[in-house]
Write an enzyme that holds these catalytic residues in place. Structure first.
Site, PDB file in Angstrom:
ATOM      1  N   ARG A  13      94.635  71.256 -47.752  1.00 32.90           N
ATOM      2  CA  ARG A  13      94.311  69.936 -47.187  1.00 32.90           C
ATOM      3  C   ARG A  13      92.799  69.743 -47.049  1.00 32.90           C
ATOM      4  NH1 ARG A  13      97.005  68.036 -41.729  1.00 32.90           N
ATOM      5  NH2 ARG A  13      96.180  70.015 -40.975  1.00 32.90           N
ATOM      6  N   ARG A  39     100.476  78.070 -35.435  1.00 28.76           N
ATOM      7  CA  ARG A  39     100.930  76.700 -35.140  1.00 28.76           C
ATOM      8  C   ARG A  39     102.419  76.555 -35.443  1.00 28.76           C
ATOM      9  NH1 ARG A  39      96.948  73.896 -38.893  1.00 28.76           N
ATOM     10  NH2 ARG A  39      98.002  71.944 -38.419  1.00 28.76           N
ATOM     11  N   ARG A  84      89.872  71.401 -42.032  1.00 33.97           N
ATOM     12  CA  ARG A  84      90.041  71.544 -40.580  1.00 33.97           C
ATOM     13  C   ARG A  84      89.938  73.002 -40.150  1.00 33.97           C
ATOM     14  NH1 ARG A  84      95.127  67.843 -38.795  1.00 33.97           N
ATOM     15  NH2 ARG A  84      95.598  69.729 -37.599  1.00 33.97           N
ATOM     16  N   LYS A 103     103.256  64.243 -41.444  1.00 33.06           N
ATOM     17  CA  LYS A 103     103.327  63.215 -40.390  1.00 33.06           C
ATOM     18  C   LYS A 103     102.154  62.242 -40.505  1.00 33.06           C
ATOM     19  CE  LYS A 103     103.206  66.194 -36.996  1.00 33.06           C
ATOM     20  NZ  LYS A 103     103.067  67.435 -37.788  1.00 33.06           N
ATOM     21  N   ARG A 145     105.317  66.553 -27.981  1.00 26.21           N
ATOM     22  CA  ARG A 145     105.336  67.833 -28.674  1.00 26.21           C
ATOM     23  C   ARG A 145     106.051  68.907 -27.887  1.00 26.21           C
ATOM     24  NH1 ARG A 145     101.108  67.420 -32.461  1.00 26.21           N
ATOM     25  NH2 ARG A 145     100.711  69.350 -33.556  1.00 26.21           N
TER      26      ARG A 145
HETATM   27  P1  AP5 Z   1      99.548  65.819 -43.278  1.00 21.98           P
HETATM   28  O1  AP5 Z   1     100.080  64.441 -43.466  1.00 21.98           O
HETATM   29  O2  AP5 Z   1      98.129  65.979 -42.856  1.00 21.98           O
HETATM   30  O3  AP5 Z   1     100.543  66.653 -42.329  1.00 21.98           O
HETATM   31  P2  AP5 Z   1     100.789  66.601 -40.763  1.00 21.98           P
HETATM   32  O4  AP5 Z   1     102.242  66.758 -40.539  1.00 21.98           O
HETATM   33  O5  AP5 Z   1     100.117  65.407 -40.166  1.00 21.98           O
HETATM   34  O6  AP5 Z   1     100.063  67.939 -40.380  1.00 21.98           O
HETATM   35  P3  AP5 Z   1      99.063  68.282 -39.195  1.00 21.98           P
HETATM   36  O7  AP5 Z   1      98.544  69.653 -39.518  1.00 21.98           O
HETATM   37  O8  AP5 Z   1      98.045  67.205 -38.991  1.00 21.98           O
HETATM   38  O9  AP5 Z   1     100.019  68.333 -38.017  1.00 21.98           O
HETATM   39  P4  AP5 Z   1      99.818  69.104 -36.741  1.00 21.98           P
HETATM   40  O10 AP5 Z   1     101.005  68.669 -35.994  1.00 21.98           O
HETATM   41  O11 AP5 Z   1      99.653  70.559 -36.870  1.00 21.98           O
HETATM   42  O12 AP5 Z   1      98.369  68.616 -36.263  1.00 21.98           O
HETATM   43  P5  AP5 Z   1      97.874  67.537 -35.218  1.00 21.98           P
HETATM   44  O13 AP5 Z   1      96.689  66.895 -35.798  1.00 21.98           O
HETATM   45  O14 AP5 Z   1      98.997  66.690 -34.747  1.00 21.98           O
HETATM   46  O15 AP5 Z   1      99.801  66.615 -44.643  1.00 21.98           O
HETATM   47  C1  AP5 Z   1      99.374  67.968 -44.796  1.00 21.98           C
HETATM   48  C2  AP5 Z   1      98.885  68.191 -46.245  1.00 21.98           C
HETATM   49  O16 AP5 Z   1      99.981  68.053 -47.151  1.00 21.98           O
HETATM   50  C3  AP5 Z   1      97.825  67.188 -46.726  1.00 21.98           C
HETATM   51  O17 AP5 Z   1      96.910  67.846 -47.535  1.00 21.98           O
HETATM   52  C4  AP5 Z   1      98.635  66.156 -47.534  1.00 21.98           C
HETATM   53  O18 AP5 Z   1      97.860  65.578 -48.569  1.00 21.98           O
HETATM   54  C5  AP5 Z   1      99.751  67.015 -48.106  1.00 21.98           C
HETATM   55  N1  AP5 Z   1     101.022  66.290 -48.254  1.00 21.98           N
HETATM   56  C6  AP5 Z   1     101.575  65.371 -47.406  1.00 21.98           C
HETATM   57  N2  AP5 Z   1     102.767  64.945 -47.861  1.00 21.98           N
HETATM   58  C7  AP5 Z   1     102.990  65.633 -49.026  1.00 21.98           C
HETATM   59  C8  AP5 Z   1     104.056  65.642 -49.976  1.00 21.98           C
HETATM   60  N3  AP5 Z   1     105.147  64.865 -49.818  1.00 21.98           N
HETATM   61  N4  AP5 Z   1     103.954  66.481 -51.044  1.00 21.98           N
HETATM   62  C9  AP5 Z   1     102.855  67.266 -51.197  1.00 21.98           C
HETATM   63  N5  AP5 Z   1     101.817  67.293 -50.348  1.00 21.98           N
HETATM   64  C10 AP5 Z   1     101.882  66.489 -49.271  1.00 21.98           C
HETATM   65  O19 AP5 Z   1      97.455  68.445 -33.997  1.00 21.98           O
HETATM   66  C11 AP5 Z   1      96.370  69.334 -34.066  1.00 21.98           C
HETATM   67  C12 AP5 Z   1      96.187  70.028 -32.722  1.00 21.98           C
HETATM   68  O20 AP5 Z   1      95.914  69.037 -31.693  1.00 21.98           O
HETATM   69  C13 AP5 Z   1      97.405  70.782 -32.171  1.00 21.98           C
HETATM   70  O21 AP5 Z   1      97.472  72.086 -32.703  1.00 21.98           O
HETATM   71  C14 AP5 Z   1      97.110  70.755 -30.669  1.00 21.98           C
HETATM   72  O22 AP5 Z   1      96.138  71.706 -30.323  1.00 21.98           O
HETATM   73  C15 AP5 Z   1      96.520  69.379 -30.467  1.00 21.98           C
HETATM   74  N6  AP5 Z   1      97.555  68.374 -30.143  1.00 21.98           N
HETATM   75  C16 AP5 Z   1      97.891  67.279 -30.882  1.00 21.98           C
HETATM   76  N7  AP5 Z   1      98.887  66.592 -30.287  1.00 21.98           N
HETATM   77  C17 AP5 Z   1      99.189  67.282 -29.146  1.00 21.98           C
HETATM   78  C18 AP5 Z   1     100.153  67.091 -28.117  1.00 21.98           C
HETATM   79  N8  AP5 Z   1     101.020  66.067 -28.137  1.00 21.98           N
HETATM   80  N9  AP5 Z   1     100.183  68.004 -27.096  1.00 21.98           N
HETATM   81  C19 AP5 Z   1      99.326  69.033 -27.055  1.00 21.98           C
HETATM   82  N10 AP5 Z   1      98.414  69.278 -28.012  1.00 21.98           N
HETATM   83  C20 AP5 Z   1      98.338  68.411 -29.048  1.00 21.98           C
END
Ligand code: AP5
Ligand code: ZN
Length: 216
Positions: free
Chosen positions: A127, A171, A160, A13, A88
């Site tokens: 990552r 997660r 992270r 994402k 979410r």
């Molecule tokens: P990346 O693009 O970083 O993936 P992502 O989907 O953004 O993963 P996240 O772990 O950031 O998502 P998340 O939803 O768990 O975390 P968030 O920050 O939103 O890619 C991942 C890896 O794969 C990278 O190394 C990349 O290089 C690689 N990659 C990408 N595309 C690829 C491909 N096509 N092929 C190969 N490799 C690839 O949330 C974190 C925390 O914040 C949550 O746990 C929660 O506590 C809080 N939070 C955030 N939003 C909310 C909400 N709305 N409500 C409540 N709590 C929230």
């Protein structure tokens, strides 16, 4: 364009949001990035969010919703935005709908990124993130030019807190139980477009753009 990206942790994402936001010239609003900036800045909001994030649980809705409301009230998002990581759960989706209605608008598309769980574990355990510009890398799939350093400004990359295997598994469970129901919610609203998020980053971007264009 008012768009939302939905998908499990590690679906890509953040990676896609960065590229798509640039190409569509709309701001990217990533709740995870905003929370992490607040945690590292030691703000009140960061203090409220940190324990939930480190465990891999969702931050309580009242905290998250208020933060998004503030962000969507800023001028730069008035013409459109790309939301990454919000909503979410179904209550957040209902809140977003109400917020946008109050602003006299609504969503155009919700893009679901699909990828299997073993792939997610591989992606997240490799990552590395830049503390300066927020760019994400992968030690194998998308390595920086110099090991451990961001291509943009040379900042030292970090891993992270929530990217340990046990927390990744938790997660994924939170995603299945709380976030996956959004797919049906947005399907019923006629907003859902689903693509495979497996394969090279550029291929996923091409699929995403085609799916967004179809919904315009
Ligand atoms: P990346 O693009 O970083 O993936 P992502 O989907 O953004 O993963 P996240 O772990 O950031 O998502 P998340 O939803 O768990 O975390 P968030 O920050 O939103 O890619 C991942 C890896 O794969 C990278 O190394 C990349 O290089 C690689 N990659 C990408 N595309 C690829 C491909 N096509 N092929 C190969 N490799 C690839 O949330 C974190 C925390 O914040 C949550 O746990 C929660 O506590 C809080 N939070 C955030 N939003 C909310 C909400 N709305 N409500 C409540 N709590 C929230
Ligand atoms: Zn950087």
């Amino acid at each position: 364009m008012r768009a939302v990206l939905v998908g499990p942790p590690g679906a890509g994402k953040g990676t896609q949001a960065q590229i798509l936001a640039e190409e569509l010239t709309i701001p990217k609003v990533s709740t995870g990035d905003i929370f992490r900036a607040n945690v590292s800045g030691g703000t009140e909001l960061g203090k409220k969010a940190k324990e939930f994030m480190d465990r891999g649980d969702l931050v309580p809705d009242e905290v998250t919703n208020a933060m998004v409301k503030d962000r969507l009230a800023q001028e730069d998002t008035a013409g459109g935005f790309l939301l990454d990581g919000f909503p979410r759960n179904v209550p957040q989706a209902e809140t977003l709908k109400g917020m946008l209605a109050d602003l006299g608008t609504s969503l155009d598309v919700v893009l679901e990124l699909k990828v299997d769980e073993e792939e997610v574990v591989k992606r997240l355990s490799g990552r590395r993130s830049c503390p300066e510009c927020g760019r994400v890398y992968h030690v194998e799939y998308d390595a920086p030019k110099v090991e451990g350093e961001c291509d943009n400004e040379g900042a030292e990359l970090y891993q992270r807190e929530d990217d340990r295997e046990e927390t990744i598994r938790h997660r994924l469970k939170v995603y299945r139980e709380q976030t996956a129901p959004l797919v049906e919610f947005y399907e019923a609203e006629g907003l859902l477009a689903t693509i495979s998020a497996t394969g090279p980053v550029a291929e996923v971007t091409a699929r995403a753009k085609a799916a967004i264009d179809e919904k315009r």
